[in-house]
Scaffold this active site. Structure first.
Site, PDB file in Angstrom:
ATOM      1  N   TRP A 157       0.785  -1.203   0.034  1.00  0.00           N
ATOM      2  CA  TRP A 157      -0.092  -0.006  -0.103  1.00  0.00           C
ATOM      3  C   TRP A 157       0.900   1.028   0.102  1.00  0.00           C
ATOM      4  O   TRP A 157       0.284   2.446  -0.638  1.00  0.00           O
ATOM      5  CB  TRP A 157      -1.047  -0.051   1.117  1.00  0.00           C
ATOM      6  CG  TRP A 157      -1.584  -1.306   1.211  1.00  0.00           C
ATOM      7  CD1 TRP A 157      -1.865  -2.082   2.259  1.00  0.00           C
ATOM      8  CD2 TRP A 157      -2.750  -1.489   0.134  1.00  0.00           C
ATOM      9  NE1 TRP A 157      -2.716  -3.082   1.789  1.00  0.00           N
ATOM     10  CE2 TRP A 157      -3.479  -2.874   0.473  1.00  0.00           C
ATOM     11  CE3 TRP A 157      -3.267  -1.234  -1.097  1.00  0.00           C
ATOM     12  CZ2 TRP A 157      -4.241  -3.709  -0.263  1.00  0.00           C
ATOM     13  CZ3 TRP A 157      -3.994  -1.773  -1.721  1.00  0.00           C
ATOM     14  CH2 TRP A 157      -4.832  -2.826  -1.417  1.00  0.00           C
ATOM     15  N   ASP A 158       1.868   1.246   0.706  1.00  0.00           N
ATOM     16  CA  ASP A 158       2.944   2.265   0.797  1.00  0.00           C
ATOM     17  C   ASP A 158       3.465   2.696  -0.942  1.00  0.00           C
ATOM     18  O   ASP A 158       3.511   3.594  -1.314  1.00  0.00           O
ATOM     19  CB  ASP A 158       4.143   2.120   1.636  1.00  0.00           C
ATOM     20  CG  ASP A 158       3.834   2.358   3.083  1.00  0.00           C
ATOM     21  OD1 ASP A 158       2.854   3.328   3.031  1.00  0.00           O
ATOM     22  OD2 ASP A 158       4.695   1.883   3.640  1.00  0.00           O
ATOM     23  N   LEU A 159       3.735   1.371  -1.326  1.00  0.00           N
ATOM     24  CA  LEU A 159       4.459   1.484  -2.897  1.00  0.00           C
ATOM     25  C   LEU A 159       3.382   2.115  -3.664  1.00  0.00           C
ATOM     26  O   LEU A 159       3.672   3.003  -4.473  1.00  0.00           O
ATOM     27  CB  LEU A 159       4.949   0.353  -3.079  1.00  0.00           C
ATOM     28  CG  LEU A 159       6.247  -0.151  -2.376  1.00  0.00           C
ATOM     29  CD1 LEU A 159       6.388  -1.860  -2.426  1.00  0.00           C
ATOM     30  CD2 LEU A 159       7.437   0.675  -2.533  1.00  0.00           C
TER      31      LEU A 159
END
Lengths: 405, 405
Positions: A157-159
C-alpha cells in the site's frame, strides 16, 4: 536515470515509504527533488535494514538522486525556511499532517498556484501505516492456508500510494498548465487500499456473494495457477491465462487423456474457460501434482518455456539477487557511492526507454549536503546569513567526515 | 472523477491488471481512455469474480470510465484500424508484445511523436505474471511463519506497475511538450519487482548480511510492530514509529516498570530506538501479549486512539466493506449502472482535491459501446464504411440487449 522530468523541481518533506517513493520516482526521471529533513535525519533516517555503523540501507535506497536540505523543524525559523522553499518552488510532496505549519492553505499564501501532494494515513487524518491499513481491508484473512491471518511483508500500500502520488503530482501539474490553478491533492493510504479492493472487484464480490472468498493458500483465484513441487524438490509457480498455454501445459505433462477423462466425467470443457479450471481444481490439482512430481525442474522448465507457459521457481531474496538477469546484467542497475560506504548494485528507474541513453543510478545525499546550495539559490540567502543560520543550528550541513559524496 | 487530465486521450490495448490499471487511473482523472478489445472481449473479459450470468465484476471495475472499441484483432483489417487509432491519438498504453503489429516502430511510422507505454512480463519479453514475478524475487519465502512459502493475494506488482505506467505516461508527455519527441516506455513487471527490492534496501541487505532476513510471521522487521489478541479475542495490529507513540503505548498498557526492568537487564534504552525494540522483541513481546490479553478491544482502542498509537483490528474483506467510514460514507465511492446489472458502491480516484468538486464514478463500457463514435470521429469513417465493417465482423458494437448504458 532519465531526463523526462528535466526542469521540474519538487520539495519533499516526508518519511518512511510512500511519500519518499513518490519523490524517488520523480528524481529517477530527472526531476530535481529536494528532500528537507530535520538536522541529523527524520524519523526514518535509521530505519532497518542498517549497517553495523547504523547507516540505513533502506533510507539510502529510497532517497537516491535527491538533494538534501537539513533544517531544525522544531523551531519557527527552520519551519519558515521550509515554507519559503515550498513557496519558491511551487511543487510539494509530503506526509506531514493536513493542519499545522505545512497545511496547503498556509503554504499557498503568496503562492496560489502551489501544488501540494499529501500522503495521509486514514482519510480523516488519523494515523495509519501500511500494516494497519492492510489488515483493516481484509487481505491478511485471505492470505495463506489458514486459520491465522498472514500479513504481507512487501509494503504494497505504501508503494502503490507513492506511485499514485507521483502520477497525481504530474496530473495536477498538467491541469495547472491549462488553468493556472494549483491546489492540494490528498491521497490517504486507506482510500488507496479500499479503492483497490473495489477496483479488483472485491467490493462487488463480497456483496454479491454475501460472504468472503475462501482462503486458497498459494492457489490463484478464478483460474488455473498454483505452486507445485518437482521430483528434485523445486517448488514452482505455474499460472495459465490463455487457451494455448493450457493446451501446451497438458501436452508438456502428458496429461491429455487424464484431463479429457475429467472433462467427460464432469461434463465440461477446460479448453477456453479459466473459471472451470478453478471450479474443478479438486480433480485437476492431483493430476498435475503427480505429473510434476516425477519430473526434474530443469527438464520441466525447458518444456514450459517452449510452450510459452508462465512459470517460475520459488527462491529466496538472497538467491534472487544473485540472478544475473535480474541484477548483475540488468541495465536498470548500476554502482554508486553510498552514504553507508557499502557498495552494491543500485536500481534506477523501472522503465526503459530504448531510444534514450540511460544514465547510471545516483546516490542518496548526506543529510544537509545541499542546504547551502539550495538556500542560496532558491531563497537568495547571503553567505553571511547562511553562516548565521548554521551557527544558530537552524540549518544543518553535511559534515566533512560523512561518507559518500 | 476529476478533470485534471481533461484533453488527454489515450488508446489502451490491454488485459488483466497492470495495463488496465494505468488506463483506469488516467480515466478517473479525466482523460479519455479508449480501450480497444477483441469483439466479444479480450482474455480478461470473464476474469473472476463473475456473476451467475458470467459477467466479470473484476473487468467492470478495472475498466470504469473508459470507452470501448471492439475490433477483430485476428484479421489484418481490424489490426490496421487499431494501428490507425493509435496514430491518430498519439498516446498508447498496452501489454501486447514488443514485436508484432503493435510494435512501437510500426506504430510510430507517420506519427513520430507517438508515446507508447508498454507493460511487459520479463524484461527480455518472455511471459510473466504478478504471481510468477513475486516468487522469483523472494517475498513468499519471507511471508508467514514458515516453513512453506506464502504467496500474496493482492497482485501488488501488477498494481504498482500500473500506477508507475500512468506516471511514466505523463512524464513522457511532459518531455514531449518540451522536446517534441515521442518514444516507447517499457515497464517490465520483473524490473518493477527487483527494483523495488532494491529501493527498500533488500538488495543491499542480503549482500551485506550474506543471508536472508528471518521469517517474522506477522511482526514488522526492524521496529516494534506485531499482531496481538485482546481478552475478547480481537486480533489487532499495533505499529510504533515515533518516541511519543512508544511512550504512550507503554503508558496505555501500564507497562512502564516492566519495560524499565528489561532496559536495565539488557543495558539499553528503547525510548528512541526502533531497532532496539526489534532486537529485544524476545523480552518485549511477552509483556505486551500479557497486558493486551487482559483488556477488551474497545477499551484498548480508545486508549490507543487517545495516545496517537497506530493500530487496527483484523477483519475480513466482507466486514471491511460494511465499514461506513471505508465505503458507504466515503466520498471516493458512488453508485453507477454496471454492465453486470449488479448495483454496489464503485470507487473513483483515490485522491481527493478539496478545492474541486468530485464527480461520481463512471461505469465500465459494454464491449464495443463506443466503436462507431470513436471510429467516426477519430478516423473519419463514413456511416457507409462503418456499416460495411460491422457487417464484415471487423468492428463490433454493443448489442441492444446488453445491460448498462
Amino acid at each position: 536515470m532519465y531526463d523526462l522530468l528535466a526542469g521540474l523541481s519538487v520539495i519533499e518533506a516526508s518519511s518512511f515509504v510512500a511519500s519518499p517513493t513518490a519523490g524517488l520516482y520523480c528524481a529517477q526521471m530527472g526531476a530535481e527533488v529536494i528532500r528537507v529533513d530535520q538536522i541529523g535525519g527524520g524519523p526514518d533516517f535509521r530505519r532497518w535494514p542498517v549497517t553495523e555503523a547504523n547507516d540505513s540501507l533502506y533510507w539510502e535506497n529510497l532517497n537516491r538522486a535527491k538533494k538534501s536540505v537539513a533544517l531544525d523543524l522544531g523551531r519557527p525559523e527552520g519551519r519558515e525556511l521550509l515554507q519559503a522553499l515550498v513557496r519558491a518552488t511551487g511543487q510539494f510532496v509530503t506526509n506531514f499532517p493536513v493542519g499545522g505549519f505545512l497545511s496547503h492553505d498556509a503554504l499557498a499564501e503568496g503562492r496560489p498556484d502551489l501544488i501540494t501532494v499529501r500522503v495521509m494515513g486514514w482519510a480523516d487524518g488519523s494515523p495509519a501505516l501500511d500494516y494497519t491499513v492492510n489488515n483493516s481491508v481484509g487481505y491478511p484473512m485471505l492470505t495463506g492456508s489458514g486459520p491465522e491471518p498472514v500479513n504481507h511483508v512487501l509494503p504494497a500500500w505504501d508503494l502503490l500510494t507513492g506511485a499514485y502520488a507521483a502520477f497525481a503530482l504530474l496530473a495536477a501539474i498538467q491541469r495547472r498548465g491549462t488553468t493556472g490553478e494549483g491546489g492540494e491533492v490528498r491521497i490517504p493510504l486507506s482510500d488507496v487500499a479500499i479503492g483497490t479492493v473495489a477496483n479488483l472487484g472485491g467490493v462487488a464480490e463480497v456483496l454479491y456473494a454475501g460472504a468472503n472468498r475462501p482462503r486458497l493458500g498459494n492457489a490463484v483465484y478464478g483460474l488455473f495457477g498454483r505452486d507445485f513441487v518437482t521430483r528434485d524438490g523445486q517448488r514452482t509457480m505455474i499460472v495459465v491465462v490463455t487457451p494455448r498455454q493450457w493446451a501446451n501445459l497438458i501436452a508438456a505433462l502428458g496429461l491429455g487423456a487424464a484431463v479429457v477423462a475429467v472433462e467427460t466425467a464432469r461434463g465440461v470443457s477446460f479448453a477456453t474457460d479459466d473459471g472451470l479450471r478453478f471450479t474443478h481444481r479438486d480433480a485437476l490439482y492431483p493430476l498435475f501434482e503427480a505429473a510434476i512430481a516425477v519430473r526434474d525442474h530443469a527438464d520441466l522448465a525447458a518444456a514450459f518455456d517452449a510452450g510459452g507457459i508462465v512459470h517460475s521457481p520459488y527462491r529466496t531474496m538472497h538467491d534472487a539477487v544473485q540472478d544475473p538477469a535480474l541484477v548483475a546484467d540488468n541495465p536498470i542497475f548500476g554502482q554508486t557511492h553510498n552514504p553507508s560506504g557499502f557498495a552494491y548494485p543500485a536500481a534506477g528507474a523501472f522503465a526503459t526507454l530504448p531510444q534514450l541513453d540511460r544514465r547510471p543510478p545516483a546516490p542518496a545525499p548526506r543529510n544537509g549536503a545541499h542546504s547551502e546550495e539550495i538556500l542560496s539559490d532558491r531563497l537568495s540567502l547571503s553567505g553571511t546569513e547562511l553562516a548565521r543560520l548554521i551557527d544558530a543550528g537552524i540549518v544543518g550541513v553535511a559534515k566533512t567526515g560523512d561518507r559518500s559524496k
